[in-house]
Scaffold this active site. Sequence first.
Site, PDB file in Angstrom:
ATOM      1  N   SER A 116     -26.233 -23.764  -2.094  1.00 42.01           N
ATOM      2  CA  SER A 116     -24.990 -24.255  -2.109  1.00 42.01           C
ATOM      3  C   SER A 116     -24.254 -23.835  -3.529  1.00 42.01           C
ATOM      4  O   SER A 116     -23.062 -24.037  -3.606  1.00 42.01           O
ATOM      5  CB  SER A 116     -25.351 -25.867  -2.254  1.00 42.01           C
ATOM      6  OG  SER A 116     -26.352 -26.316  -2.721  1.00 42.01           O
ATOM      7  N   HIS A 137     -23.865 -22.384   5.144  1.00 40.17           N
ATOM      8  CA  HIS A 137     -24.227 -23.860   4.393  1.00 40.17           C
ATOM      9  C   HIS A 137     -24.024 -25.029   5.070  1.00 40.17           C
ATOM     10  O   HIS A 137     -23.163 -25.284   5.459  1.00 40.17           O
ATOM     11  CB  HIS A 137     -23.140 -23.796   3.246  1.00 40.17           C
ATOM     12  CG  HIS A 137     -23.327 -24.811   2.354  1.00 40.17           C
ATOM     13  ND1 HIS A 137     -22.244 -25.561   1.926  1.00 40.17           N
ATOM     14  CD2 HIS A 137     -24.503 -25.152   1.459  1.00 40.17           C
ATOM     15  CE1 HIS A 137     -22.592 -26.355   0.757  1.00 40.17           C
ATOM     16  NE2 HIS A 137     -23.884 -26.238   0.707  1.00 40.17           N
TER      17      HIS A 137
HETATM   18  P1  NAI Z   1     -36.157 -29.016  -1.359  1.00 39.16           P
HETATM   19  O1  NAI Z   1     -36.599 -29.264  -2.687  1.00 39.16           O
HETATM   20  O2  NAI Z   1     -36.303 -30.502  -0.608  1.00 39.16           O
HETATM   21  O3  NAI Z   1     -36.998 -27.970  -0.460  1.00 39.16           O
HETATM   22  C1  NAI Z   1     -37.412 -26.756  -0.979  1.00 39.16           C
HETATM   23  C2  NAI Z   1     -38.754 -26.288  -0.153  1.00 39.16           C
HETATM   24  O4  NAI Z   1     -38.902 -24.922  -0.507  1.00 39.16           O
HETATM   25  C3  NAI Z   1     -39.828 -27.107  -0.620  1.00 39.16           C
HETATM   26  O5  NAI Z   1     -40.465 -27.581   0.411  1.00 39.16           O
HETATM   27  C4  NAI Z   1     -40.668 -25.883  -1.506  1.00 39.16           C
HETATM   28  O6  NAI Z   1     -42.135 -26.291  -1.136  1.00 39.16           O
HETATM   29  C5  NAI Z   1     -40.195 -24.730  -0.554  1.00 39.16           C
HETATM   30  N1  NAI Z   1     -40.287 -23.389  -1.423  1.00 39.16           N
HETATM   31  C6  NAI Z   1     -40.141 -23.401  -2.533  1.00 39.16           C
HETATM   32  N2  NAI Z   1     -40.331 -22.084  -2.865  1.00 39.16           N
HETATM   33  C7  NAI Z   1     -40.823 -21.427  -1.753  1.00 39.16           C
HETATM   34  C8  NAI Z   1     -41.011 -20.104  -1.388  1.00 39.16           C
HETATM   35  N3  NAI Z   1     -40.963 -19.120  -2.397  1.00 39.16           N
HETATM   36  N4  NAI Z   1     -41.288 -19.756  -0.216  1.00 39.16           N
HETATM   37  C9  NAI Z   1     -41.287 -20.712   0.847  1.00 39.16           C
HETATM   38  N5  NAI Z   1     -41.108 -21.984   0.586  1.00 39.16           N
HETATM   39  C10 NAI Z   1     -40.760 -22.586  -0.776  1.00 39.16           C
HETATM   40  O7  NAI Z   1     -34.759 -28.548  -1.273  1.00 39.16           O
HETATM   41  P2  NAI Z   1     -33.508 -28.829  -0.303  1.00 39.16           P
HETATM   42  O8  NAI Z   1     -32.749 -29.978  -0.988  1.00 39.16           O
HETATM   43  O9  NAI Z   1     -33.947 -28.841   0.992  1.00 39.16           O
HETATM   44  O10 NAI Z   1     -32.526 -27.533  -0.570  1.00 39.16           O
HETATM   45  C11 NAI Z   1     -32.766 -26.233  -0.435  1.00 39.16           C
HETATM   46  C12 NAI Z   1     -31.688 -25.267  -0.384  1.00 39.16           C
HETATM   47  O11 NAI Z   1     -30.689 -25.557   0.340  1.00 39.16           O
HETATM   48  C13 NAI Z   1     -31.216 -24.921  -1.919  1.00 39.16           C
HETATM   49  O12 NAI Z   1     -30.705 -23.615  -2.062  1.00 39.16           O
HETATM   50  C14 NAI Z   1     -30.037 -26.031  -1.874  1.00 39.16           C
HETATM   51  O13 NAI Z   1     -29.144 -25.659  -3.030  1.00 39.16           O
HETATM   52  C15 NAI Z   1     -29.507 -25.915  -0.650  1.00 39.16           C
HETATM   53  N6  NAI Z   1     -28.754 -27.179  -0.097  1.00 39.16           N
HETATM   54  C16 NAI Z   1     -29.210 -28.398  -0.453  1.00 39.16           C
HETATM   55  C17 NAI Z   1     -28.358 -29.480   0.039  1.00 39.16           C
HETATM   56  C18 NAI Z   1     -28.783 -30.867  -0.307  1.00 39.16           C
HETATM   57  O14 NAI Z   1     -28.308 -31.664  -0.136  1.00 39.16           O
HETATM   58  N7  NAI Z   1     -30.003 -31.156  -0.559  1.00 39.16           N
HETATM   59  C19 NAI Z   1     -27.248 -29.354   0.816  1.00 39.16           C
HETATM   60  C20 NAI Z   1     -26.794 -28.092   1.163  1.00 39.16           C
HETATM   61  C21 NAI Z   1     -27.475 -26.932   0.558  1.00 39.16           C
END
Ligand code: NAI
Length: 377
Positions: A116, A137
């Site tokens: 994001s 996104h």
């Molecule tokens: P989250 O923290 O809920 O999930 C991230 C996941 O990635 C975790 O389960 C973690 O174990 C895993 N992970 C970390 N490093 C890893 C790797 N090297 N290989 C495989 N898995 C790995 O995060 P969330 O909120 O789902 O965000 C993920 C992405 O989406 C980010 O880039 C964020 O900026 C983007 N995003 C988030 C939004 C939100 O409202 N939470 C909205 C739109 C985009």
Amino acid sequence: MKLGIIGGGAMGSGIAQVAAMAGWEVRIFDTQETARNKALKSISDSINILVSKEKMSASEGVATLGRIYMCEKLETLNDVDLVIEAIIEDLEIKKSVFKSLESIVSDHCIIATNTSSLSVTSLASALQKPERFAGIHFFNPPVLMKLVEVIPAVQTDSEIIYQVKNIMESWGKTVVTAKDTPGFIVNKVARPFYSEAIRILEEGIADIATIDDAMTSHGFKMGPFTLMDFIGHDVNYRVTESVWKAFFYDGRYRPSFTQLRLLEAGYLGKKTGKGFYDYQSDSKQMLTENAALSDQIFLRIISMLINEAADTVYQQICNPEDADLAVKLGVNYPKGLFEWGKEIGYSKIVKTLDDLNQEYGEERYRVSRYLRNLAKN
Ligand code: NAI
């Protein structure tokens, strides 16, 4: 068709469910076992809710869940058609994952990021074939939010963007296209909703309940303070800060100390029981009943929002139609900002901003050339 998801957190698991509901076979790779278990549970809970609400038949529910596989190794994504990465928001970690991924998938596989706030172009540069890379996104939660912003990197082949848009539409999403700029459309255009509300509070013009009421009584589903508490100040403050930094410290996006202090205190909003509002106490916030004040607050915030939308179009980040769609579907505004501008009258919006600019002499209130032209015509 097969989808690979990297990172099965809040976003990755939601996106996986969207694709599986559209008939795609999905492989979710996450490094953490707890995260994999949590992802599977949250998807199956969500499907159960859809089945209980009769939005999906029980057999469809079973079939959807049956199309989702959890993976312990990145190599398992070797034969997918599209990969969407949703791991932690860290440029270097994401780049290194893309490098490993590219040696595993076929040359035809489209690779995408759900980032994001990071530069899609910078992420694409990690690949040998950056022309197959794009930003896709989604909004949280992906199953409910219809909007998807598609962001070509500077290197992206236009054919890839065409394919990505078709795939997203086949998943039931409404697609808008954004230039690779900080915050893309929604996270940029929506900034003044929060920042101008805080500014009005900081100046002592009105209290939080009165400002919230001014916005909800003019059609917004949630007032800015309620919404910030709901999003969480950790997330909301960091988005503001990252957009401000990424726009080379443009004063228009400057974060506030008021919100930073809440973050430092651990008053993150609803999830911690306290933010701008105190969710543990029953006492109701008193608001000032004053129609003229309410109109003045609304006009100031909506003018800032319309100016931001106008400037986003002026910078060719998106077209006006996509800007309107984006706020209606990405942040649930009741109307698009150009629709609102037309309704209120662009000259009134320009006059409001010019008056603020005169009073404060801050670049924050500068009028976009695009908005001035709309007012002239
Ligand atoms: P989250 O923290 O809920 O999930 C991230 C996941 O990635 C975790 O389960 C973690 O174990 C895993 N992970 C970390 N490093 C890893 C790797 N090297 N290989 C495989 N898995 C790995 O995060 P969330 O909120 O789902 O965000 C993920 C992405 O989406 C980010 O880039 C964020 O900026 C983007 N995003 C988030 C939004 C939100 O409202 N939470 C909205 C739109 C985009």
